[in-house]
Each structure stands twice: as structure tokens, then as C-alpha cells.
Design a protein around this motif. Structure first.
Motif, PDB file in Angstrom:
ATOM      1  N   GLY A  21      29.064  37.592  35.393  1.00 54.02           N
ATOM      2  CA  GLY A  21      30.256  37.649  36.085  1.00 54.02           C
ATOM      3  C   GLY A  21      31.502  37.854  35.174  1.00 54.02           C
ATOM      4  N   SER A  40      29.737  43.218  41.850  1.00 52.51           N
ATOM      5  CA  SER A  40      30.247  41.914  42.147  1.00 52.51           C
ATOM      6  C   SER A  40      31.987  41.780  42.500  1.00 52.51           C
ATOM      7  CB  SER A  40      30.034  41.034  40.889  1.00 52.51           C
ATOM      8  OG  SER A  40      31.095  39.874  41.210  1.00 52.51           O
ATOM      9  N   PRO A  41      32.279  41.826  43.653  1.00 51.59           N
ATOM     10  CA  PRO A  41      33.731  41.742  43.859  1.00 51.59           C
ATOM     11  C   PRO A  41      34.658  40.955  43.042  1.00 51.59           C
ATOM     12  CG  PRO A  41      32.701  41.681  46.045  1.00 51.59           C
ATOM     13  CD  PRO A  41      31.628  41.805  44.939  1.00 51.59           C
ATOM     14  N   ARG A  42      33.967  39.545  43.063  1.00 49.67           N
ATOM     15  CA  ARG A  42      34.634  38.608  42.022  1.00 49.67           C
ATOM     16  C   ARG A  42      34.968  38.891  40.494  1.00 49.67           C
ATOM     17  NH1 ARG A  42      32.881  32.631  43.077  1.00 49.67           N
ATOM     18  NH2 ARG A  42      33.947  32.265  41.032  1.00 49.67           N
ATOM     19  N   ALA A  43      33.772  39.699  39.863  1.00 45.77           N
ATOM     20  CA  ALA A  43      33.750  40.001  38.420  1.00 45.77           C
ATOM     21  C   ALA A  43      34.934  41.212  38.495  1.00 45.77           C
ATOM     22  CB  ALA A  43      32.385  40.449  38.141  1.00 45.77           C
ATOM     23  N   ALA A  45      37.436  41.632  40.453  1.00 49.73           N
ATOM     24  CA  ALA A  45      38.873  41.127  40.548  1.00 49.73           C
ATOM     25  C   ALA A  45      39.286  40.780  39.116  1.00 49.73           C
ATOM     26  CB  ALA A  45      38.820  40.126  41.493  1.00 49.73           C
ATOM     27  N   LYS A  46      38.291  40.080  38.313  1.00 51.26           N
ATOM     28  CA  LYS A  46      38.947  39.739  36.909  1.00 51.26           C
ATOM     29  C   LYS A  46      39.416  40.906  36.255  1.00 51.26           C
ATOM     30  CE  LYS A  46      35.584  35.900  36.508  1.00 51.26           C
ATOM     31  NZ  LYS A  46      34.363  35.539  35.712  1.00 51.26           N
TER      32      LYS A  46
END
Ligand code: AMP
Ligand code: MG
Length: 318
Positions: A21, A40-43, A45-46
Motif C-alpha cells: 500500500g 487500493s483506494p487507500r494507496a 489516495a496517497k
């Protein structure tokens, strides 16, 4: 120090970071990319946070070829034709997205942009990660794109977990973005694969009166140095009248001999050299001068891409 040479070991480490991630900057044949797991939406977003990138500007999915692309997008016959002709290479193809691609990656659009880069390090990283890698250029949003690992470090610093140094990038400007969702190809952004090359493989539409289908990213200011950039058409002496400031010049032919000579002058032998050297030169000259005058190249295979970037760097939305 988190800049590593492009060895198999660093590629393995980078793949681990992507799978976990994190963010990895890596070379492609166009410019350096800032990569994360596209699924991965979280990755993802970074990436937006590290670059300060507007959320409405979708990312390009980097894959290894057509079969992989088909897991994330509907590969139409037209898209397949383009991919067969130009992948791996600097052509991004916009296709209808499958649901598996998170909305944040494609900025809420029904389509997704996909590319198979031809840089060995980039393709080894995608293979090793076993994932599609979402990767915009590895610069702060709005700045000239990075063509060296050092520039990535200057712009992004600790926001990126690892930088792989693959030397100076080969093409120097971003990929061509081509919409292949309709009957013919629409060029959304000129780049390393030229209009002529695309025309040999497929029908390229020139949007006439109809509203231009645009790439969301083209709405934003891009590629801009820290000082004003003045595009110059060869022979147009009038653009030199307001200077009187410490100015620098880049182009393919000598600047007009009006008023004060430039503080520094950089001439490129071809549009290809211009493309390759453009962004690093802008970053160098912004530290020396109050204004950069940049000649718009008239011809050359990469001339259209360089003209496009210079106009955007000057603040024009095209
Ligand atoms: P960058 O990765 O920063 O070079 O920018 C990617 C470019 O691809 C931007 O101009 C985006 O607007 C464009 N792009 C990405 N996805 C799409 C899409 N689904 N439709 C149209 N353009 C796209
Ligand atoms: Mg960019």
C-alpha cells in the motif's frame, strides 16, 4: 537515502512496498511515475495527497499488455488494434472501465486510462507486484514533470517510500492519451506516439463542431516553471517587446536580436531533443531568470507534444 539504483533487488523491494500500500517512484520511457496499487483506494489516495493533485484528475493504470488490460477495462477492437501497434510504448488508451477499478483511481469516470510502458524497470516492477500500478508523473501537481530521480526527490521528498533511479528518461514528455471508446481515435493529449503514427494504425478523428471530448487533466495548469513562460513563435518579434527583465531562451533556432541578449540560451537540435530536455531545462532556468522565452517548435515528430506542453506551462488551457 531512499534513492536506489534500478537493480532486480530494488525492484523486488519496490514491489513489496506497492503490495503493502506504499508509494514508489520509478522510471518509465516518458517521465518518472509515482506508483501505487491501482486497486487500493487507500494507496491511490496517497498519490493524490503526495502530489497535491486535484481529485478530478484520473490516473493511468500501468499494465504489461493487452491480456492484463482486459482484466480492468473493456478492450474494444479499436483499443486492441492500438495496443498491438504501440504497446509497450508511450501510448495511453482510454477504454470503458470494469467495476474492479476503484472510482478514486479513475476520478469517478466510466472510463479508465491504461498503458503498457516499454521501460524495463517499469515492466519488471509491474510483473513483480502482480498488480496494475496507478502512476501519474512523480512531481508536485502543476510543476514540470521529473525526468530524473533527483527531481523526484526534490519535489516529493519523504512523501514517497522509495525512488528507483533509472537515469534520465528516454522520451522526456508524457504519453499520448488516446480515447478509443468510440468509432475512431480521439487524441486527448499529444505525446510520444504521434498523430501520424496513430493514423497509420487506425482512423483518427478530428473533432469539428462537436464538443471536444477532453481529458479531465487538461483543465488544470500544468508543467509550469516557477517564473513566467512566454511561448514564442519564430519570427514574431513583438513577443520580445515587454521583456526588459532577466530572460532566458530555449528553442530550436536563434532568438531575434532585439534589445538585451538572453542571460542564458539553450538550443535543441531536434524536436526530440527538445522534448527530452524540456522539463529539466525549465527547472534549471527558473532559478536563473525572471522570465523564460520558449520557441514553439514548428515541425518534428514530437513537435506537437512540445508545443502543447509549452502552451500549458504558459497557463493556456487548450
Ligand atoms: P499524468 O499521469 O499526470 O500524466 O496525467 C494523466 C492524463 O491522463 C491526464 O491528462 C488525465 O486527464 C488523463 N486521463 C486519465 N484517465 C482518463 C480517462 N478515463 N479519460 C480521459 N483522460 C484520462
Ligand atoms: Mg502529470
Amino acid at each position: 537515502m531512499y534513492i536506489y539504483p534500478a537493480t532486480p533487488e530494488s525492484v523486488r523491494e519496490a514491489a513489496r512496498i506497492i503490495k503493502g500500500g506504499g508509494l514508489v517512484a520509478f522510471p518509465t520511457e516518458t517521465v518518472y511515475g509515482l506508483g501505487a496499487n491501482a486497486l487500493s483506494p487507500r494507496a491511490v489516495a496517497k498519490i493524490f495527497a503526495a502530489k497535491g493533485r486535484p481529485q478530478d484528475n484520473p490516473l493511468i493504470l500501468h499494465v504489461r499488455g493487452i491480456e492484463e488490460a482486459a482484466r480492468f477495462a473493456e478492450v474494444s477492437p479499436l483499443a486492441e488494434k492500438l495496443a498491438r501497434a504501440f504497446w509497450p510504448g508511450p501510448l495511453t488508451i482510454v477504454m470503458r472501465s470494469l467495476d474492479i477499478v476503484p472510482l478514486v483511481t479513475r476520478a469517478g469516470l466510466a472510463t479508465v486510462a491504461v498503458r503498457a510502458p516499454r521501460n524495463d524497470t517499469a515492466s519488471a516492477l509491474i510483473r513483480e507486484a502482480g498488480l496494475p500500478i496507478a502512476a501519474p508523473s512523480a512531481n508536485r501537481s502543476g510543476r514540470p514533470s521529473p525526468t530524473t530521480a533527483r527531481t523526484v526527490a526534490e519535489d516529493l521528498g519523504d512523501a514517497v517510500d522509495m525512488i528507483i533511479d533509472g537515469g534520465e528518461t528516454e522520451v522526456g514528455v508524457e504519453s499520448t492519451v488516446a480515447d478509443a471508446t468510440g468509432d475512431g481515435v480521439i487524441i486527448l493529449r499529444p505525446g510520444g506516439v504521434t498523430r501520424e503514427m496513430l493514423s497509420e494504425a487506425a482512423r483518427v478523428l478530428t473533432p469539428g463542431g462537436a464538443p471536444l471530448r477532453r481529458s479531465p487533466g487538461t483543465r488544470h495548469r500544468h508543467y509550469a516553471p516557477a517564473v513566467p513562460l512566454l511561448p514564442h513563435r519564430r519570427g514574431d518579434v513583438s513577443s520580445f517587446a515587454p521583456l526588459g527583465r532577466r530572460w532566458c531562451y530555449i528553442g530550436m533556432t536563434e532568438p531575434p536580436e532585439e534589445g538585451e541578449p538572453p542571460l542564458k540560451k539553450i538550443l535543441f537540435a531536434s524536436a526530440e531533443d527538445y522534448a527530452k530536455g524540456l522539463y529539466s531545462t525549465l527547472r534549471e532556468l527558473e532559478t536563473l531568470c525572471d522570465v523564460i522565452v520558449a520557441e514553439l517548435p514548428e515541425g518534428g515528430a514530437l513537435g506537437e507534444a512540445v508545443r502543447d506542453r509549452l502552451k500549458r506551462a504558459a497557463g493556456e488551457t487548450i
